[in-house]
Design a protein around this motif. Structure first.
Motif, PDB file in Angstrom:
ATOM      1  N   ILE A 215      16.696  48.757  49.179  1.00 36.78           N
ATOM      2  CA  ILE A 215      16.630  47.319  48.925  1.00 36.78           C
ATOM      3  C   ILE A 215      17.580  46.890  47.809  1.00 36.78           C
ATOM      4  O   ILE A 215      18.042  45.746  47.773  1.00 36.78           O
ATOM      5  N   THR A 216      17.916  47.828  46.886  1.00 39.07           N
ATOM      6  CA  THR A 216      18.834  47.490  45.801  1.00 39.07           C
ATOM      7  C   THR A 216      20.280  47.379  46.286  1.00 39.07           C
ATOM      8  O   THR A 216      21.137  46.879  45.565  1.00 39.07           O
ATOM      9  N   MET A 217      20.542  47.860  47.490  1.00 33.37           N
ATOM     10  CA  MET A 217      21.885  47.782  48.052  1.00 33.37           C
ATOM     11  C   MET A 217      22.145  46.445  48.743  1.00 33.37           C
ATOM     12  O   MET A 217      23.294  46.067  48.980  1.00 33.37           O
ATOM     13  N   ILE A 218      21.086  45.728  49.089  1.00 41.33           N
ATOM     14  CA  ILE A 218      21.234  44.557  49.960  1.00 41.33           C
ATOM     15  C   ILE A 218      22.029  43.436  49.316  1.00 41.33           C
ATOM     16  O   ILE A 218      22.965  42.893  49.912  1.00 41.33           O
ATOM     17  N   TRP A 219      21.692  43.080  48.071  1.00 39.98           N
ATOM     18  CA  TRP A 219      22.389  41.959  47.432  1.00 39.98           C
ATOM     19  C   TRP A 219      23.888  42.214  47.291  1.00 39.98           C
ATOM     20  O   TRP A 219      24.709  41.379  47.690  1.00 39.98           O
ATOM     21  N   PRO A 220      24.298  43.357  46.722  1.00 41.68           N
ATOM     22  CA  PRO A 220      25.740  43.589  46.572  1.00 41.68           C
ATOM     23  C   PRO A 220      26.475  43.641  47.915  1.00 41.68           C
ATOM     24  O   PRO A 220      27.584  43.111  48.033  1.00 41.68           O
ATOM     25  N   LEU A 221      25.872  44.302  48.911  1.00 44.77           N
ATOM     26  CA  LEU A 221      26.518  44.379  50.218  1.00 44.77           C
ATOM     27  C   LEU A 221      26.608  42.998  50.863  1.00 44.77           C
ATOM     28  O   LEU A 221      27.623  42.649  51.474  1.00 44.77           O
ATOM     29  N   SER A 222      25.548  42.210  50.717  1.00 40.57           N
ATOM     30  CA  SER A 222      25.553  40.851  51.263  1.00 40.57           C
ATOM     31  C   SER A 222      26.647  40.013  50.618  1.00 40.57           C
ATOM     32  O   SER A 222      27.331  39.230  51.290  1.00 40.57           O
ATOM     33  N   ARG A 223      26.797  40.199  49.333  1.00 41.29           N
ATOM     34  CA  ARG A 223      27.818  39.436  48.620  1.00 41.29           C
ATOM     35  C   ARG A 223      29.217  39.774  49.127  1.00 41.29           C
ATOM     36  O   ARG A 223      30.040  38.893  49.378  1.00 41.29           O
ATOM     37  N   ASP A 224      29.487  41.063  49.324  1.00 44.78           N
ATOM     38  CA  ASP A 224      30.792  41.470  49.837  1.00 44.78           C
ATOM     39  C   ASP A 224      31.049  40.866  51.221  1.00 44.78           C
ATOM     40  O   ASP A 224      32.151  40.390  51.509  1.00 44.78           O
ATOM     41  N   VAL A 225      30.033  40.887  52.065  1.00 47.86           N
ATOM     42  CA  VAL A 225      30.190  40.336  53.419  1.00 47.86           C
ATOM     43  C   VAL A 225      30.443  38.830  53.355  1.00 47.86           C
ATOM     44  O   VAL A 225      31.296  38.303  54.085  1.00 47.86           O
ATOM     45  N   ARG A 226      29.722  38.135  52.489  1.00 49.04           N
ATOM     46  CA  ARG A 226      29.918  36.681  52.359  1.00 49.04           C
ATOM     47  C   ARG A 226      31.327  36.362  51.876  1.00 49.04           C
ATOM     48  O   ARG A 226      31.970  35.420  52.352  1.00 49.04           O
ATOM     49  N   VAL A 227      31.803  37.117  50.888  1.00 54.98           N
ATOM     50  CA  VAL A 227      33.157  36.883  50.373  1.00 54.98           C
ATOM     51  C   VAL A 227      34.187  37.126  51.466  1.00 54.98           C
ATOM     52  O   VAL A 227      35.124  36.330  51.655  1.00 54.98           O
ATOM     53  N   LEU A 228      34.025  38.197  52.213  1.00 58.70           N
ATOM     54  CA  LEU A 228      34.967  38.516  53.293  1.00 58.70           C
ATOM     55  C   LEU A 228      34.931  37.464  54.399  1.00 58.70           C
ATOM     56  O   LEU A 228      35.965  37.113  54.971  1.00 58.70           O
TER      57      LEU A 228
END
Length: 338
Positions: free
Chosen positions: A244-257
């Motif tokens: 669950i700690t991976m979700i926010w950072p990964l989501s952010r990268d996807v949103r930026v891309l």
């Protein structure tokens, strides 16, 4: 009255109310708000503390009995009522209203509650009673875009002398995780005291760390290092990190891309977009590299993967293993399928 978390200190200086309720979904901020109320009460002689936890089978009459009980050790008391789900039920609602109709003297009631929706706050009799007699403070999770501001405020409170760019790097690593942000700043305050903390010092700290973190994973997958990406995912899992700690950072990268892909080839717009997203200069090339490898379909696939990771981390029945899904997402960015 309803008071924002940042206004709570000022309210406490103006005088204690008979009842405070702190509700929300951000444990750290909720804990700190309750600590602040408790400290203000103790500063005024409220030395005795009684804690009531509302669990299955809880007898709400206990609240009234505690309110009426004579103190053996102090004349001023704090009663803390833990209400995890934010729902006292029919009996609890009646008892809270009854308690607040004639609150005991020299007693402060602090209610620590889970999320309470706007409709309930405005219509439930027990909430209206608290609002009339005391203070309601709601705390919510820190949004990714609020992390930098949150960390700057924390750094100022700690009198931490940290360069803006260095703080920006830290915030990009810790988005949506206020507890990790607090721990990182506390550590920096201990290690560096009043000395200026530069970008180089932060980057060296990351480089010298013996353990991988999600920041390393982000850099590896964005820069297209597929082998290293798979290795880092394995290390993160082995080190006991929660999916669950991976979700926010990964989501952010996807949103930026997602926003960057349509701009590729338009350098000025790319620069402006990445600056607006607070992507540090040393990270921008990695994002551009990833955006060139991906397309709109890729983003749709990645968004679906994020939903699956979220379900898996919450234990939704039938979900694939969370770490397998995380690896699939990271590898999709590092080396998209043809």
């Amino acid at each position: 009255m309803q008071v924002k978390p940042e206004q709570l200190s000022q309210q406490l200086k103006s005088g204690l109310k008979p009842v405070y309720m702190v509700s929300g979904e951000e444990p750290l901020l909720q804990l700190e708000a309750v600590d602040e109320i408790r400290a203000a009460a103790r500063a005024q002689g409220y030395d005795e503390r009684q804690v009531l936890r509302v669990e299955r089978g809880f007898d709400w009459q206990t609240l009234q009995e505690e309110g009426n009980a004579l103190s053996l050790f102090a004349t001023k008391r704090i009663i803390e009522l833990k209400l995890p789900n934010g729902k006292p039920g029919t009996e609890g609602s009646k008892k809270l209203v009854q308690y607040l109709e004639a609150p005991p003297e020299d007693t402060v009631l602090i209610i620590e509650a889970g999320k309470i929706d706007k409709k309930t706050l405005g219509s439930a009799k027990w909430c209206k009673a608290i609002d009339k007699l005391g203070v309601i403070t709601q705390v919510w999770p820190i949004k990714p875009q609020q992390t930098l501001t949150f960390m700057r405020q924390r750094a100022n409170k700690l009198k931490l002398n940290i360069d803006y760019d260095a703080l920006e790097i830290l915030s990009s690593r810790l988005e949506g995780n206020p507890l990790a942000a607090k721990q990182e700043l506390d550590k920096l305050a201990i290690l560096h005291g009043n000395n200026t903390i530069s970008v180089g010092m932060i980057l060296d700290e990351v480089k010298d760390s013996a353990r991988y973190d999600v920041f390393d994973l982000s850099k590896a997958m964005l820069s297209g290092q597929a082998k290293k990406t798979a290795s880092i995912v394995g290390h993160l899992k082995a080190e006991g990190n929660l999916p669950i700690t991976m979700i926010w950072p990964l989501s952010r990268d996807v949103r930026v891309l997602e926003g960057l892909i349509p701009l590729i080839g338009q350098q000025q717009r790319v620069d402006a977009y990445l600056k607006g997203k607070r992507i540090f200069a040393q990270q921008q090339a990695d994002y551009v590299s990833a955006a060139k490898r991906l397309n709109t379909k890729s983003i749709n696939d990645l968004t679906l993967m994020l939903k699956k990771i979220d379900d898996a981390s919450k234990g939704v029945f039938g979900s694939e293993p969370a770490w397998l899904l995380i690896e699939q997402l990271a590898m999709h960015i590092a080396h998209p399928p043809k």
